[in-house]
Design an enzyme around this catalytic site. Structure first.
Site, mmCIF file in Angstrom:
data_model
loop_
_atom_site.group_PDB
_atom_site.id
_atom_site.type_symbol
_atom_site.label_atom_id
_atom_site.label_comp_id
_atom_site.label_asym_id
_atom_site.label_seq_id
_atom_site.Cartn_x
_atom_site.Cartn_y
_atom_site.Cartn_z
ATOM 1 N N SER A 184 46.096 -4.401 -23.091
ATOM 2 C CA SER A 184 45.101 -5.276 -23.647
ATOM 3 C C SER A 184 44.891 -6.658 -23.363
ATOM 4 O O SER A 184 46.004 -7.174 -23.055
ATOM 5 C CB SER A 184 44.848 -4.792 -25.157
ATOM 6 N N SER A 185 43.965 -7.187 -23.592
ATOM 7 C CA SER A 185 43.749 -8.756 -23.785
ATOM 8 C C SER A 185 43.785 -8.983 -25.337
ATOM 9 O O SER A 185 42.565 -8.791 -25.843
ATOM 10 C CB SER A 185 42.467 -9.342 -23.074
#
Length: 387
Positions: A98-99
């Site tokens: 994920s970011s």
């Protein structure tokens, strides 16, 4: 059309107002580095029961920028392989890359107390956005980053190159660090670990800082900020709550199968002094992981819809099963370790000490052990030997 630069400035202002973004150099990085560049080919948006794929190419540019500059964590890969451009419809899965939300990213970088000339090792490249923020200040030659997933690493490396940062992007097991560029002034991990790998301590200069999230549960984990000593040990506080995906090499396999078979033979049964529901709260969950480091808290539902709660330590073949009786609970325990006895003892002592928050905990790491303690409560000490 929305201006990306104005979106970056807006996000920076939000982070400043939240008290997360304080350093002028880091604000300059946030206002310069394009987060949307590090989200290609797309993201998965949480819709409750499924993840909806959204790609940069298939989304209105203004809408894409609004998504990119949310102060939220944006999932970029579920189940260890899938990307948004490969999914034509919502998918069910577990996020594996994920970011991370910019508030967490910026807060952790602030906690590093970076200075010009520092050399940094980052464990868990992810999208490369946090790497770029540090490169903007320190320079690309002073940042090395390690990512276990080859596909994730390749996308991050391409984004970093496109952003103008030819940094040291390495594919490998981050738990081993990256000795070829050591020693470092700072080590930062964007994954959760059951214990701080001693390799990180060994690759950090005396006086340097290791920053990483400790714990094996999805919640109830803490951010450790350790200073490395001349003697090769490291010590420091748990500076706050933190939540990251587990390092893949240390990921815990969820307890599955016939739970009734696992709990068939109890060696003891007694009233519980505390409700096991307290483990759904952050600090009690953190303490439970210190008191019973191999345990997993498992929730299930009986045939009539009533909740079923357990602690399991599969390696030690031990369990605690909780039976509700109105507002009271009975605990059945089996195996060589009294899991709830250990957890309950710590929770009662913590309550007696005034229920201090997670930043009251300190950690000392040696090659052989991790020792945690709360200074104002002498009975709250836990030592985990590394075998």
């Amino acid at each position: 059309m929305t201006d990306p630069a104005s979106e970056r400035r807006r996000m920076a202002k939000v982070l400043v107002n939240e008290g997360v973004l304080r350093s002028p150099w880091l604000r300059a990085a946030v206002e310069t580095v394009s987060r949307e560049r590090f989200l290609h080919p797309g993201v998965f948006l949480d819709e409750g029961r499924a993840w909806r794929p959204v790609t940069a190419a298939g989304t209105d540019p203004d809408e894409w920028l609004k998504i990119a500059y949310r102060v939220d964590t944006l999932t970029t890969q579920p189940d260890g392989h899938l990307t948004a451009d490969q999914a034509g419809e919502p998918v069910v899965g577990v996020p594996t890359s994920s970011s991370t939300d910019p508030a967490t990213v910026v807060g952790m970088i602030e906690a590093l107390d970076l200075a010009t000339g520092h050399r940094v090792l980052e464990i868990g490249t992810g999208t490369g956005y946090s790497t770029a923020l540090m490169c903007h200040y320190l320079g690309e030659d002073n940042v090395a980053t390690v990512e276990v997933d080859a596909q994730v690493a390749a996308r991050a490396d391409a984004a970093l190159e496109a952003a103008g940062f030819s940094t040291w992007t390495v594919t490998g097991d981050g738990l081993l660090g990256h000795p070829y560029r050591a020693p470092y002034d700072r080590v930062i991990a964007t994954c959760s670990v059951r214990r701080i790998p001693y390799a990180w301590i060994r690759q950090t200069k005396p006086g340097g800082v290791v920053l990483g999230t400790v714990g094996s549960w999805p919640w109830g984990t803490g951010l450790a900020k350790l200073t490395v000593g001349d003697d090769g040990t490291a010590e420091g506080p748990i500076v706050g709550r933190s939540s990251f995906m587990q390092a893949r090499a240390q990921a815990v396999a969820p307890v599955a199968g016939d739970l009734s078979a696992r709990t068939a033979y109890a060696d003891s049964e007694r009233p519980a002094l505390l409700s096991p529901l307290v483990l759904e709260e952050w600090m009690p969950a953190f303490l439970a992981q210190l008191a019973a480091p191999g345990a997993q808290f498992v929730r299930a539902t009986d045939g009539d819809g009533s909740p079923m709660l357990y602690l399991f330590d599969p390696e030690k073949e031990s369990f605690a099963e909780f039976l509700a009786d109105g507002e009271s609970w009975t605990v059945r325990q089996g195996g060589p370790v009294g899991l709830w006895d250990d957890v309950e003892r710590s929770l009662v002592a913590w309550q007696d000490a005034g229920a201090p928050e997670i930043d009251s905990v300190r950690l000392h790491v040696t090659p052989a052990s991790h020792r945690y303690w709360i200074a104002q409560a002498p009975s709250l000490r836990w030592e985990h030997q590394i075998t």
